[in-house]
Design a protein around this motif. Structure first.
Motif, PDB file in Angstrom:
ATOM      1  N   SER A 123     -54.019 -24.582 -39.242  1.00 46.42           N
ATOM      2  CA  SER A 123     -55.143 -25.230 -39.343  1.00 46.42           C
ATOM      3  C   SER A 123     -55.849 -25.490 -37.786  1.00 46.42           C
ATOM      4  O   SER A 123     -56.818 -25.275 -37.592  1.00 46.42           O
ATOM      5  CB  SER A 123     -55.095 -26.391 -40.062  1.00 46.42           C
ATOM      6  N   GLU A 124     -54.769 -25.949 -37.014  1.00 44.87           N
ATOM      7  CA  GLU A 124     -55.253 -26.647 -35.526  1.00 44.87           C
ATOM      8  C   GLU A 124     -55.704 -25.320 -34.698  1.00 44.87           C
ATOM      9  O   GLU A 124     -56.406 -25.270 -33.763  1.00 44.87           O
ATOM     10  CB  GLU A 124     -54.073 -27.109 -34.932  1.00 44.87           C
ATOM     11  N   TYR A 125     -55.013 -24.144 -35.143  1.00 43.44           N
ATOM     12  CA  TYR A 125     -55.281 -23.140 -34.354  1.00 43.44           C
ATOM     13  C   TYR A 125     -56.820 -22.417 -34.672  1.00 43.44           C
ATOM     14  O   TYR A 125     -57.669 -22.532 -33.615  1.00 43.44           O
ATOM     15  CB  TYR A 125     -54.508 -21.681 -34.825  1.00 43.44           C
ATOM     16  N   PHE A 126     -57.172 -22.646 -35.802  1.00 41.40           N
ATOM     17  CA  PHE A 126     -58.541 -22.239 -36.263  1.00 41.40           C
ATOM     18  C   PHE A 126     -59.517 -23.195 -35.761  1.00 41.40           C
ATOM     19  O   PHE A 126     -60.723 -23.024 -35.379  1.00 41.40           O
ATOM     20  CB  PHE A 126     -58.743 -21.908 -37.710  1.00 41.40           C
ATOM     21  N   MET A 127     -59.185 -24.468 -35.778  1.00 41.64           N
ATOM     22  CA  MET A 127     -60.117 -25.585 -35.278  1.00 41.64           C
ATOM     23  C   MET A 127     -60.569 -25.645 -33.881  1.00 41.64           C
ATOM     24  O   MET A 127     -61.556 -25.942 -33.643  1.00 41.64           O
ATOM     25  CB  MET A 127     -59.410 -27.071 -35.780  1.00 41.64           C
ATOM     26  N   LEU A 128     -59.470 -24.919 -33.173  1.00 43.82           N
ATOM     27  CA  LEU A 128     -59.589 -24.618 -31.825  1.00 43.82           C
ATOM     28  C   LEU A 128     -60.938 -23.984 -31.426  1.00 43.82           C
ATOM     29  O   LEU A 128     -61.696 -24.154 -30.718  1.00 43.82           O
ATOM     30  CB  LEU A 128     -58.536 -23.965 -31.051  1.00 43.82           C
ATOM     31  N   PHE A 129     -61.235 -22.666 -32.215  1.00 41.35           N
ATOM     32  CA  PHE A 129     -62.528 -22.113 -31.953  1.00 41.35           C
ATOM     33  C   PHE A 129     -63.700 -23.031 -32.439  1.00 41.35           C
ATOM     34  O   PHE A 129     -64.739 -22.922 -31.862  1.00 41.35           O
ATOM     35  CB  PHE A 129     -62.469 -20.877 -33.078  1.00 41.35           C
ATOM     36  N   LEU A 130     -63.768 -23.749 -33.540  1.00 42.29           N
ATOM     37  CA  LEU A 130     -64.676 -24.719 -33.843  1.00 42.29           C
ATOM     38  C   LEU A 130     -64.940 -25.680 -32.724  1.00 42.29           C
ATOM     39  O   LEU A 130     -66.205 -25.894 -32.300  1.00 42.29           O
ATOM     40  CB  LEU A 130     -64.440 -25.231 -34.997  1.00 42.29           C
ATOM     41  N   ASP A 131     -63.764 -26.435 -32.291  1.00 38.63           N
ATOM     42  CA  ASP A 131     -64.234 -27.377 -31.193  1.00 38.63           C
ATOM     43  C   ASP A 131     -64.953 -26.885 -29.873  1.00 38.63           C
ATOM     44  O   ASP A 131     -65.510 -27.272 -29.538  1.00 38.63           O
ATOM     45  CB  ASP A 131     -62.627 -27.874 -31.018  1.00 38.63           C
ATOM     46  N   TRP A 132     -64.470 -25.460 -29.639  1.00 40.83           N
ATOM     47  CA  TRP A 132     -64.848 -25.086 -28.445  1.00 40.83           C
ATOM     48  C   TRP A 132     -66.371 -24.703 -28.433  1.00 40.83           C
ATOM     49  O   TRP A 132     -66.963 -24.752 -27.831  1.00 40.83           O
ATOM     50  CB  TRP A 132     -64.137 -23.833 -27.951  1.00 40.83           C
ATOM     51  N   ALA A 133     -66.657 -23.855 -29.758  1.00 37.50           N
ATOM     52  CA  ALA A 133     -68.124 -23.542 -30.148  1.00 37.50           C
ATOM     53  C   ALA A 133     -69.079 -24.780 -30.114  1.00 37.50           C
ATOM     54  O   ALA A 133     -70.125 -24.821 -29.562  1.00 37.50           O
ATOM     55  CB  ALA A 133     -68.111 -23.018 -31.531  1.00 37.50           C
ATOM     56  N   ARG A 134     -68.459 -25.899 -30.571  1.00 35.56           N
ATOM     57  CA  ARG A 134     -69.184 -27.308 -30.622  1.00 35.56           C
ATOM     58  C   ARG A 134     -69.451 -27.673 -28.997  1.00 35.56           C
ATOM     59  O   ARG A 134     -70.361 -28.613 -29.131  1.00 35.56           O
ATOM     60  CB  ARG A 134     -68.750 -28.210 -31.552  1.00 35.56           C
ATOM     61  N   LEU A 135     -68.775 -27.473 -28.171  1.00 36.47           N
ATOM     62  CA  LEU A 135     -68.911 -27.927 -26.770  1.00 36.47           C
ATOM     63  C   LEU A 135     -70.246 -27.619 -26.143  1.00 36.47           C
ATOM     64  O   LEU A 135     -70.869 -28.576 -25.271  1.00 36.47           O
ATOM     65  CB  LEU A 135     -67.717 -27.729 -25.955  1.00 36.47           C
TER      66      LEU A 135
END
Length: 217
Positions: A123-135
């Protein structure tokens, strides 16, 4: 030190340790670039922290630390790579002019297939993509340009993907569960689809229009 956190109980009780690391990296541009370079050069460390670590609290803290570092201005500096170097994969990624943060994302792409073996922890792996996209809008647009929607859809569908494969994916053992938690992956796809700054690549369109993807969802 990061290696010692895997399986450690200390950081569960001592989350200020991660806050302290965030403060230290915020004060050191060279420190941010050093850690990103180290993780880029040794993807086994990434896999260990994001997949192999059995403790969800540790993985969440590692993700928080990585997002903090990727937010720093030093992560937007150009990463020194050989001219026209390309990552060899199903969706080639040109990395001749790329920032530290973008190069780190390319490394995350490279361990995508490994996530199948760690379905309970990814889960944390895929959330990293989302977190960075939202920056920033630029981050979201860059991920879209790398066909991230296609990559994630291909991972989701596995052997039922629109991509023909000579070698089938090994079946993932689900333990006592029927399905892994794909919500972070689907949330990332949803964000990129609905984000106004996203420009879909041809592989993205093919994935989004595929019967297989919508049948699965």
């Amino acid at each position: 030190m990061l290696r010692s956190l895997v399986g450690s109980e200390m950081c569960i009780r001592d989350s200020p340790m991660f806050s302290g690391l965030c403060d230290l990296f915020a004060q050191s541009d060279q420190g941010c670039q050093w850690l990103l370079s180290h993780l880029i050069e040794d993807t086994s460390m990434l896999a260990m922290l994001l997949f192999e670590c059995p403790n969800p609290k540790v993985r969440a803290q590692v993700r928080m630390l990585l997002v903090h570092i990727l937010r720093q201005d030093s992560a937007q500096a150009l990463y020194p790579v050989a001219e026209q170097e390309t990552v060899t994969e199903e969706v080639p990624t040109l990395i001749s002019e790329i920032t530290y943060a973008q190069r780190f994302m390319v490394c995350l792409f490279s361990i995508l297939d490994d996530a199948r073996k760690y379905w309970a922890n990814f889960s944390e792996y895929f959330m990293l993509f989302l977190d960075w996209a939202r920056l920033s809008p630029e981050n979201s647009a860059w991920l879209s340009a790398q066909s991230l929607i296609f990559r994630l859809g291909d991972f989701l569908l596995g052997n039922a993907s629109i991509v023909p494969r000579n070698r089938r994916h090994a079946n993932v053992k689900m333990g006592g569960y029927k399905h892994p938690d794909f919500e972070p992956l689907l949330t990332t796809i949803c964000y990129l689809v609905t984000d106004n700054h996203s420009v879909f690549t041809d592989p993205d369109w093919k994935m989004l229009c595929s019967v297989q993807l919508w049948t699965f969802c």
